[in-house]
Design a protein around this motif. Structure first.
Motif, PDB file in Angstrom:
ATOM      1  N   ALA A 114       0.847  -1.192   0.000  1.00  0.00           N
ATOM      2  CA  ALA A 114       0.000   0.000   0.000  1.00  0.00           C
ATOM      3  C   ALA A 114       0.879   1.237   0.000  1.00  0.00           C
ATOM      4  CB  ALA A 114      -0.921   0.000   1.225  1.00  0.00           C
ATOM      5  N   PRO A 115       0.351   2.356  -0.484  1.00  0.00           N
ATOM      6  CA  PRO A 115       1.132   3.601  -0.490  1.00  0.00           C
ATOM      7  C   PRO A 115       1.482   4.050   0.916  1.00  0.00           C
ATOM      8  CG  PRO A 115      -0.766   3.771  -1.943  1.00  0.00           C
ATOM      9  CD  PRO A 115      -0.955   2.510  -1.145  1.00  0.00           C
ATOM     10  N   ALA A 135       4.271   1.958  -3.585  1.00  0.00           N
ATOM     11  CA  ALA A 135       3.745   1.215  -2.440  1.00  0.00           C
ATOM     12  C   ALA A 135       4.918   0.570  -1.713  1.00  0.00           C
ATOM     13  CB  ALA A 135       2.757   0.140  -2.897  1.00  0.00           C
TER      14      ALA A 135
END
Length: 247
Positions: A114-115, A135
């Motif tokens: 995820a970022p 990410a």
């Protein structure tokens, strides 16, 4: 030659791509495997660099895992020595706990790619290259809050403190920059029960690793390079005893 002493909780959660970067900065490294090696021997040393890696337990579980108390003592000694200290995931939480932080469960575990959002302080830190990352790999269920002490360098919607830096020598990372694509399959196998417990699509996670990790690796190398360079500038001329070395 300087020695980095590395506390490892699970064999496949190792230095990864950090190992060759340590070598470029003049470090040998020695693993201390929890449950196999006697950490009291490490307590007699003053590591040039102490690294505590991740693991699937809570820093709060000292009654169940008494070695965590030893790790906290080692962290306290390392902080007092003024020498570099790096904690990744569980390791970061051990450092935070020693510094007086609360380490508490999140509302849900954060596992997968995820970022990551850098804070203003993060933009001015060794983490700055992460602004270019699509990410990063998250794999944790707790968050540490160092209230009133150190600003968070990065965050996600689920976790308000993803990284912290104390001076130039102490770095805590909640996420995993050290993991290369080669060997990531070991994480999927080793943590299979945890992944199943949250209904993770393992094939999708493998595909995400193949997409993100090759792009993340050069960014991660630059982050570690910047931090080790920063430590060297601050720590020039400081040497100390080491233990037996294996690479």
């Amino acid at each position: 030659m300087k020695v980095a002493h590395v506390i490892r909780h699970i064999h496949f959660e190792d230095l990864g791509l950090l190992a060759p970067i340590l070598a470029k900065h003049g470090y040998h490294y020695h693993y201390w495997d929890v449950g196999v090696d006697d950490l009291t021997e490490l307590e007699q040393m003053t590591p040039d660099l102490l690294i505590i890696l991740g693991g699937p337990i809570s820093v709060n579980d000292i009654d169940a895992y008494p070695f965590l108390a030893m790790e906290q003592r080692l962290v306290g000694r390392q902080i007092a020595s003024g020498r570099p200290l790096l904690g990744i995931c569980l390791g970061a939480q051990v450092i935070a706990r020693v510094m007086g932080a609360k380490v508490e469960p999140m509302t849900s575990r954060e596992i997968g790619f995820a970022p990551l959002a850098l804070t203003e302080a993060g933009d001015q830190s060794v983490l700055a290259p992460l602004a270019e990352a699509e990410a990063v790999l998250h794999w944790h269920g707790e968050v540490c809050q160092i209230e009133g002490q150190l600003p968070a360098l990065a965050c996600t919607p689920a976790c308000t403190n993803q990284a912290f830096l104390c001076g130039s020598q102490i770095l805590g990372l909640q996420f995993h920059l050290e993991v290369p694509l080669q060997g990531f399959e070991r994480w999927l196998v080793g943590h299979c029960h945890e992944l199943a417990s949250i209904n993770t699509d393992v094939a999708a996670m493998r595909a995400a690793a193949q997409r993100y990790l090759p792009r993340l690796e050069p960014i991660a190398r630059e982050v570690f390079h910047r931090w080790l360079t920063q430590c060297a500038h601050q720590n020039t001329g400081l040497t100390g005893p080491g233990g037996d070395v294996s690479t």
